[in-house]
Design a protein around this motif. Sequence first.
Motif, mmCIF file in Angstrom:
data_model
loop_
_atom_site.group_PDB
_atom_site.id
_atom_site.type_symbol
_atom_site.label_atom_id
_atom_site.label_comp_id
_atom_site.label_asym_id
_atom_site.label_seq_id
_atom_site.Cartn_x
_atom_site.Cartn_y
_atom_site.Cartn_z
ATOM 1 N N GLU A 2 0.845 -1.337 -0.023
ATOM 2 C CA GLU A 2 0.068 0.013 -0.062
ATOM 3 C C GLU A 2 0.762 1.174 -0.098
ATOM 4 O O GLU A 2 1.836 1.330 0.714
ATOM 5 N N ILE A 3 0.605 2.170 -1.127
ATOM 6 C CA ILE A 3 1.412 3.352 -0.998
ATOM 7 C C ILE A 3 0.582 4.671 -0.505
ATOM 8 O O ILE A 3 -0.285 4.771 -1.340
ATOM 9 N N ASN A 4 0.974 5.232 0.515
ATOM 10 C CA ASN A 4 0.117 6.345 0.794
ATOM 11 C C ASN A 4 1.172 7.453 0.914
ATOM 12 O O ASN A 4 2.012 7.771 1.488
ATOM 13 N N HIS A 5 0.888 8.650 0.109
ATOM 14 C CA HIS A 5 1.669 9.600 -0.083
ATOM 15 C C HIS A 5 1.602 10.610 1.040
ATOM 16 O O HIS A 5 2.430 11.676 1.248
ATOM 17 N N SER A 6 0.570 10.773 1.841
ATOM 18 C CA SER A 6 0.543 11.739 2.850
ATOM 19 C C SER A 6 0.511 11.362 4.018
ATOM 20 O O SER A 6 -0.009 11.698 5.147
ATOM 21 N N VAL A 7 1.437 10.019 4.430
ATOM 22 C CA VAL A 7 1.375 9.834 6.033
ATOM 23 C C VAL A 7 2.029 10.711 6.669
ATOM 24 O O VAL A 7 3.087 11.198 6.470
ATOM 25 N N ARG A 8 1.549 11.244 7.829
ATOM 26 C CA ARG A 8 1.917 12.260 8.565
ATOM 27 C C ARG A 8 2.505 11.509 10.041
ATOM 28 O O ARG A 8 1.811 10.767 10.347
ATOM 29 N N ILE A 9 3.722 11.991 10.213
ATOM 30 C CA ILE A 9 4.638 11.146 11.169
ATOM 31 C C ILE A 9 4.807 12.124 12.267
ATOM 32 O O ILE A 9 5.611 13.329 11.876
ATOM 33 N N GLY A 10 4.738 11.980 13.374
ATOM 34 C CA GLY A 10 5.092 12.730 14.524
ATOM 35 C C GLY A 10 6.219 12.232 15.256
ATOM 36 O O GLY A 10 6.098 10.943 15.570
ATOM 37 N N ILE A 11 7.083 12.888 15.574
ATOM 38 C CA ILE A 11 8.403 12.184 16.361
ATOM 39 C C ILE A 11 8.665 13.039 17.642
ATOM 40 O O ILE A 11 8.700 14.362 17.447
ATOM 41 N N VAL A 12 8.461 12.662 18.863
ATOM 42 C CA VAL A 12 8.766 13.416 20.060
ATOM 43 C C VAL A 12 10.082 13.070 20.400
ATOM 44 O O VAL A 12 10.603 11.981 20.633
ATOM 45 N N GLY A 13 10.840 14.203 20.478
ATOM 46 C CA GLY A 13 12.415 14.261 20.699
ATOM 47 C C GLY A 13 13.099 14.289 19.819
ATOM 48 O O GLY A 13 13.022 13.807 18.697
ATOM 49 N N ALA A 14 13.926 15.529 19.667
ATOM 50 C CA ALA A 14 14.786 15.690 18.584
ATOM 51 C C ALA A 14 16.337 15.493 18.756
ATOM 52 O O ALA A 14 17.269 16.231 18.942
ATOM 53 N N ALA A 15 16.498 14.293 19.322
ATOM 54 C CA ALA A 15 17.857 14.001 19.659
ATOM 55 C C ALA A 15 18.531 12.863 18.677
ATOM 56 O O ALA A 15 17.862 12.543 17.702
ATOM 57 N N CYS A 16 19.244 11.951 19.213
ATOM 58 C CA CYS A 16 19.807 11.140 18.134
ATOM 59 C C CYS A 16 18.725 10.159 17.661
ATOM 60 O O CYS A 16 18.808 9.851 16.586
ATOM 61 N N ALA A 17 17.893 9.575 18.668
ATOM 62 C CA ALA A 17 17.121 8.492 18.212
ATOM 63 C C ALA A 17 16.067 9.175 17.181
ATOM 64 O O ALA A 17 15.621 8.640 16.283
ATOM 65 N N GLY A 18 15.394 10.216 17.739
ATOM 66 C CA GLY A 18 14.188 11.118 16.858
ATOM 67 C C GLY A 18 14.849 11.488 15.691
ATOM 68 O O GLY A 18 14.127 11.083 14.574
ATOM 69 N N LEU A 19 16.009 12.026 15.752
ATOM 70 C CA LEU A 19 16.578 12.759 14.213
ATOM 71 C C LEU A 19 17.034 11.573 13.143
ATOM 72 O O LEU A 19 16.774 11.541 12.224
ATOM 73 N N THR A 20 17.526 10.188 13.999
ATOM 74 C CA THR A 20 17.833 9.112 13.179
ATOM 75 C C THR A 20 16.492 8.593 12.520
ATOM 76 O O THR A 20 16.426 8.135 11.218
#
Length: 455
Positions: A2-20
Amino acid sequence: MEINHSVRIGIVGAACAGLTAAEELRDLGYQHITLIDAKNRAGGKTYSIPYAHRTKQTRGIYEGGTVWVLPSPLYKKYKKRYGISASQHIMPPVQVFDLSSGKISSPFLVQSQYSVVSRIKQVVKFFGKLKKYTRYDDPGYINTAYREMSEFSPQWFANNDLGFIREALIPIANAAQFGHIEEDVATAYVIKLLALLNRCDLPKKLLLNMPQLQEGNQELWNRIAANHDVRLGQTITRVTRSQTILVETTSQQWEFDHLIWTAPVEEFLSLADASPEERDIFSQVRTIKRAVITCKVEGLPSNIFYCVRNTSQQPLPASYPLAMYEVDPGSKIYSFYPFMDETTTVEELENSVLDLVKRLGGSQVEFLTKPLIWKWFAHFSPQNLREGIYERLDMLQGCQNTYFANELTAGVSVPYGIEYAADIVQRFFPPQASSIGKMLQKQELSTASNQLARH
Ligand SMILES: Cc1cc2nc3c(=O)[nH]c(=O)nc-3n(C[C@H](O)[C@H](O)[C@H](O)COP(=O)(O)OP(=O)(O)OC[C@H]3O[C@@H](n4cnc5c(N)ncnc54)[C@H](O)[C@@H]3O)c2cc1C
């Protein structure tokens, strides 16, 4: 697929795990990724701080968090991608300082009842054993081998006839991660930490003269953050999950299809509509605190990295620094690393630093700032481990489109954090149309060039 072009992903935490996670998701073609962090900077526990006493010979940076850049292929990939300089700042080799005898020696040359031959045999045996835990494709604690290592580590070292390894490496493990609680943590955590050494070549393994990034360890994460939609200084007030996931802050709200939580799980419990299973698992997490104290000191030897020996036979107070080093040769700026228990005060931390400096012949201590205090080492009890808590935690991944990638799931250290986050992306997020196109193009190009080469 299934290809979905508009999947919105939120990441809480902008350190090494989140940025990776963000970086890997974008590589797979995801375009709507938002990172939210409570702090006003990216990088989390990787925190490079400029100091005022900079000279022409020194970099003028000290590390308030991540000290050593440990090997990881992913780290290497990002350093190249983001133009981090190849030349590194090499730290001095680690030496162990024994307060009671005043002796300073390399970890593998410490005073011990074991003969040279027995020491060598144990070193070979131990690093051989560690191989099992050094696989890059086996992140976190899901490997059942960890479940089997729920006993306390002194027992494990004794059962495996590795008494010398314990003498040589536990002062370093305690300085790096366990402080005063090493005797109360499952062997799995000790072995996972020491397995990082097996990623290094033999001289580094023995000398422990590890590198830092020339630009400061945080710079890589600053550069990655600058290439993503990162919202800093956001206080999340609520996370509500139904068809989609709502993340609310005091001034904004976001709607996501998936949420990757890289902040501590205690924060999740206090902000999110946690399920009974999430509540049950996360409420059993234990943590401790550690501090970093940076000072200008006169009269100490230059270019040193000492771990202060702390053993069950001669325990030091929780507030006593278990590691110290000069941040730049000749700078006279030294960082000290004590842990804290429930009763430790800032005054005790500073007095312990003054005591250590005095014993080493230093004077005129000028504290650069108040101690930096970190919540540290999220872990479970040996009993939890035995009962399979990491398997239960893994079963939570993807429930209500929520994923957890942090020090609890991954283990402590940047390599473990980033490899675990990348693994979560690989397991749960299929490549998107745009990246499939690119992958096919790459494949076609390599097939064509192989054919050309054959002719
Ligand atoms: C003193 C010290 C020395 C270390 N030395 C080394 C070392 O030598 N080598 C090594 O590899 N590792 C080292 N580490 C460990 C390493 O830094 C961490 O394991 C790694 O950085 C963890 O990354 P993370 O992204 O999982 O978590 P973190 O870096 O803790 O990031 C979590 C992020 O979540 C954010 N956050 C928290 N709560 C919320 C909330 N409610 N809402 C929004 N955002 C939130 C935080 O601000 C942070 O940016 C050290 C750490 C410390 C503190």
